[in-house]
Design a protein around this motif. Structure first.
Motif: not given
Ligand code: XMP
Length: 431
Positions: A217, A310-312, A351-352, A386, A423, A427-429
């Protein structure tokens, strides 16, 4: 300015945004300001028709109970107070449940506000404000192709045309067809001044062998700032930076009474000599309003109703150290998933949804021979904010169709799994 405004002064309520949304739902624009606004600042708000003081549990800041300046009452504006009882207020309510039924009467009868908050007026107002702010100078914008940056680009193009310079950095971790669609929509259809930077090789080289998700990241974020900075330095006479900041970004960055949830992504990453004045025309809009604005500006629905990304990018879905074969497998399987979700009408419901390719292989059999290939993991979740998420109970036939296509069409893959973890604890990712 075309829209009347009801001002909410933040006195620590956690429901300020609920109130703002209720007023906007009545067709009247509403905005939240800090409690310590001055009389001059209040009267300078265009078409302000009334004020609501919304007290609440965070009213005591650093041991001191906060209040508004008494001179605000000299403005002659109607004041309503909820969970706060200043002597000079025309209407006071002990809490939101009593106040709520009176809201409509306060807005329309007492304040005499008109229901003139709509996208057409918002866009016309913003075009005027942007032109006044920018004049004949230039604005630079990082256009990722996400909802917020796309809508802000479309709005800026409408206001200042070629005085906007968009930079789209393809970090090689975009979804299939994504950079192409940014070029098609903005350069070909909207005739925007668009600089396209294909940084795929640069990113993949930087990321080679890096397995730690946070490290990945960091590299992806830092490299973006570096590329954007390089492009900005090549350009002459840029004074402004356009940003797709939206209302939740500001709220989450913390107000004077609310604790910070996360830091707001601003220009902090750019060096001192590259600091620009900001143009943030969406900063008062909630996400659904941003989408409505995008539709009104003629952006394609696929861009405006895009799921969060996500940004990455795919970089955190190609687990561990990124390799080209697995990145390709993530991109191709993701494209199949999106196509099939759209066919099944799930794209606007879920949603995703995306795919993940881990960095291990499993044994399989293909054409009567042993194969040793990667699995693809499918994730489809629903959530409101989220912070927590539940899994989508996918129809078995849809899942079977997606699996069949992935196994036939994606190279180096011999197995498909469906992630059924909510979650928390997942986590989502995956990274
Ligand atoms: P997690 O994985 O934390 O994700 O449950 C929650 C939401 O955030 C997004 N996500 C990111 N968005 N940069 C972003 O812009 C990141 O590094 C990043 N990591 C997780 C993820 O897709 C979900 O919508």
């Amino acid at each position: 300015m075309r829209q009347d405004t009801i001002v909410i002064l933040d006195l620590g309520s956690t429901e300020n945004t609920v109130l703002a949304r209720e007023i906007r739902a009545l067709g009247v624009y509403s905005e939240i300001y800090a409690h310590d606004i001055t009389k001059e600042e209040l009267t300078a708000i265009p078409n302000v028709k009334g004020v609501i003081l919304f007290g609440g549990e965070n009213r005591v800041v650093d041991g001191v109970a906060i209040d508004v300046s008494p001179e605000l009452y000299e403005t002659g504006l109607p004041f309503m107070a909820i969970d706060h009882a200043p002597a000079k207020c025309s209407e006071t309510y002990a809490n939101w449940e009593e106040a709520q039924p009176q809201l409509k009467a306060f807005v329309f009868d007492t304040c005499k506000a008109e229901a003139n908050w709509n996208m057409e007026n918002f866009i016309a107002d913003q075009v005027e404000l942007i032109r006044n702010q920018v004049g004949d100078r230039k604005v630079l914008l990082a256009l990722s192709g996400g909802v917020d940056s796309s809508v802000v680009a479309a709005l800026l193009i409408k206001a200042i045309g070629k005085q906007l310079v968009c930079v789209h950095v393809n970090h090689g971790l975009m979804r299939k067809g994504e950079s192409e669609s940014v070029i098609e929509v903005f350069r070909n259809q909207m005739d925007a001044n668009l600089i396209y930077v294909d940084a795929t090789e640069r990113y993949l080289t930087k990321l080679e062998g890096v397995a730690d998700p946070e490290q990945k990241r960091k590299i992806i974020g830092a490299e973006f700032i570096r590329i954007f900075e390089e492009e900005a330095r090549k350009l002459d006479g840029i004074d402004f930076l356009g940003q797709g900041t939206i209302y939740p970004d500001i709220i989450e960055s913390g107000t004077k009474t609310a604790k910070m949830v996360k830091s707001h992504h601003n220009v902090g990453g750019l060096p001192e000599d590259l600091q620009f004045e900001l143009v943030e025309p969406l900063k008062q809009l909630f996400k659904d309003e941003v989408r409505a604005c995008g539709v009104a500006l003629g952006l394609p629905e696929s861009m405006v109703y895009r799921q969060p990304f996500p940004g990455p990018g795919l970089g955190v879905r190609c687990l561990g150290a990124i390799t080209r074969d697995r990145l390709e497998a993530v991109r191709e399987s993701d494209a199949i998933l999106r196509e099939e979700f759209e066919k099944a009408g799930l794209n606007r419901k879920v949603w995703q949804y995306f795919t993940i390719v881990p960095d291990f292989k499993s044994v399989g059999v293909r054409d009567n021979a042993r194969c040793f290939d990667y699995p693809v993991i499918i994730r489809a979740v629903n959530t409101i904010d989220a912070m927590t998420a539940s899994i989508e109970r996918l129809d078995w036939d849809v899942l079977a169709k997606i699996t069949d296509r992935i196994l036939k069409e994606v190279k180096n893959v011999n197995r498909v799994c469906y992630d059924v973890s909510p979650k928390p604890t997942a986590t989502i990712e995956w990274e």
